[in-house]
Scaffold this motif. Sequence first.
Motif, PDB file in Angstrom:
ATOM      1  N   ASP A  20       0.895  -1.378  -0.105  1.00 15.98           N
ATOM      2  CA  ASP A  20       0.197  -0.047  -0.125  1.00 15.98           C
ATOM      3  C   ASP A  20       0.874   1.270  -0.083  1.00 15.98           C
ATOM      4  OD1 ASP A  20      -2.203  -1.346   2.128  1.00 15.98           O
ATOM      5  OD2 ASP A  20      -2.155  -1.533   0.059  1.00 15.98           O
ATOM      6  N   SER A  21       0.160   2.527  -0.272  1.00 18.53           N
ATOM      7  CA  SER A  21       0.843   3.707  -0.045  1.00 18.53           C
ATOM      8  C   SER A  21       1.287   3.928   1.180  1.00 18.53           C
ATOM      9  CB  SER A  21       0.227   4.704  -0.920  1.00 18.53           C
ATOM     10  OG  SER A  21      -1.073   4.841  -0.266  1.00 18.53           O
ATOM     11  N   VAL A  23       1.322   5.502   4.932  1.00 12.71           N
ATOM     12  CA  VAL A  23       0.170   5.842   5.940  1.00 12.71           C
ATOM     13  C   VAL A  23       0.445   7.356   6.188  1.00 12.71           C
ATOM     14  CG1 VAL A  23      -0.864   5.496   8.203  1.00 12.71           C
ATOM     15  CG2 VAL A  23      -0.040   3.658   6.972  1.00 12.71           C
ATOM     16  N   GLN A  25       2.770  10.655   4.587  1.00  9.79           N
ATOM     17  CA  GLN A  25       3.548  11.030   3.532  1.00  9.79           C
ATOM     18  C   GLN A  25       4.066  12.606   3.495  1.00  9.79           C
ATOM     19  OE1 GLN A  25       3.203   9.606  -0.552  1.00  9.79           O
ATOM     20  NE2 GLN A  25       1.022   8.867   0.069  1.00  9.79           N
ATOM     21  N   SER A  45      -7.203   8.227   7.662  1.00 14.27           N
ATOM     22  CA  SER A  45      -6.302   9.234   6.797  1.00 14.27           C
ATOM     23  C   SER A  45      -5.014   9.324   7.526  1.00 14.27           C
ATOM     24  CB  SER A  45      -6.902  10.399   6.716  1.00 14.27           C
ATOM     25  OG  SER A  45      -7.425  11.027   8.018  1.00 14.27           O
ATOM     26  N   LEU A 218      -5.635  14.032   4.598  1.00 15.44           N
ATOM     27  CA  LEU A 218      -6.248  13.340   3.599  1.00 15.44           C
ATOM     28  C   LEU A 218      -5.248  12.260   3.094  1.00 15.44           C
ATOM     29  CD1 LEU A 218      -8.882  13.068   2.295  1.00 15.44           C
ATOM     30  CD2 LEU A 218      -8.162  14.458   0.395  1.00 15.44           C
ATOM     31  N   ASP A 219      -5.665  10.951   3.087  1.00 14.07           N
ATOM     32  CA  ASP A 219      -4.579   9.939   2.478  1.00 14.07           C
ATOM     33  C   ASP A 219      -3.153  10.301   2.953  1.00 14.07           C
ATOM     34  OD1 ASP A 219      -6.827   8.696   1.147  1.00 14.07           O
ATOM     35  OD2 ASP A 219      -6.384  10.004  -0.464  1.00 14.07           O
ATOM     36  N   GLY A 220      -2.969  10.641   4.304  1.00 14.72           N
ATOM     37  CA  GLY A 220      -1.692  10.471   4.941  1.00 14.72           C
ATOM     38  C   GLY A 220      -0.793  11.689   4.639  1.00 14.72           C
ATOM     39  N   ARG A 221      -1.475  12.745   3.737  1.00 15.82           N
ATOM     40  CA  ARG A 221      -0.773  14.033   3.661  1.00 15.82           C
ATOM     41  C   ARG A 221      -1.827  15.186   4.338  1.00 15.82           C
ATOM     42  NH1 ARG A 221       2.513  13.903  -0.479  1.00 15.82           N
ATOM     43  NH2 ARG A 221       2.489  11.889  -1.879  1.00 15.82           N
TER      44      ARG A 221
END
Length: 226
Positions: A20-21, A23, A25, A45, A218-221
């Motif tokens: 996966d990308s 968690v 970034q 997120s 959002l999505d780790g950012r």
Amino acid sequence: MNTLIALQQVDKSFQQAANDSPVLQDIELTIHDGESIAIVGPSGSGKSTLLSIIGLLDEPSSGTYLLRTQDVTQLTRQQKSSVRNEHIGWIFQNFNLIASMTVLENVVQPMRFNPSVASSDYVARAEQALAQVGLSDKKNSTPDQLSGGQQQRVAIARALVNKPSLILADEPTGNLDQKTGEEIMALLHSLCQQGSTLVVVTHDEKVAASCQRRIEILDGRIVNDH
Ligand SMILES: Nc1ncnc2c1ncn2[C@@H]1O[C@H](COP(=O)(O)OP(=O)(O)OP(=O)(O)O)[C@@H](O)[C@H]1O
Ligand SMILES: [Mg+2]
């Protein structure tokens, strides 16, 4: 304003999720003394992961974490745990009190790991923290004899007792009704006014609005910070 924490180019991946990308970034985050900050974003997120890194319960996969001017990623496990005990107070959604202990004993607990507090001071300091959250009369009760709001106030007293510079709260009002949640936030903000820095993860827009600064994940950012 003095810088308390600086995260630079922090990434976090878990081995289990190798495909996966990450968690988290590219996290760039500076936290100043006395700020109150809400971290918001959808479930999954990365909010709790970020808070765990800030609170030294977990570490970045890469990047730098400066607490004051100290690079804490270079510390040994033991050094980290003493930094954590001295500087950071944690508050959780489920209160995390020890059921078999009285309220007073729960609040004493973090001082047992803090070499800068003499054991002869434990009880007086715990009583002072309980007075600060308005629970002096419950010191001999056990957690199951208290309401949710009272249990969270005990947890706040426990977080305060080592006089931390940073208070981290993951969904502190998540298990409380609206009114009790507002009382808990008022208490946390009053600590902030006395000099602590507060970082709260929340799904509650009212809780977020009560903080000076709002960070959206959002999505780790970090997608918003104002
Ligand atoms: N120890 C772990 N091992 C593997 N994956 C993990 C671990 N901890 C968290 N994750 C993953 O990291 C992502 C972010 O989790 P995190 O708990 O930080 O989300 P969150 O924003 O706090 O969500 P919620 O609002 O539901 O509490 C999720 O996809 C989760 O499955
Ligand atoms: Mg979470």
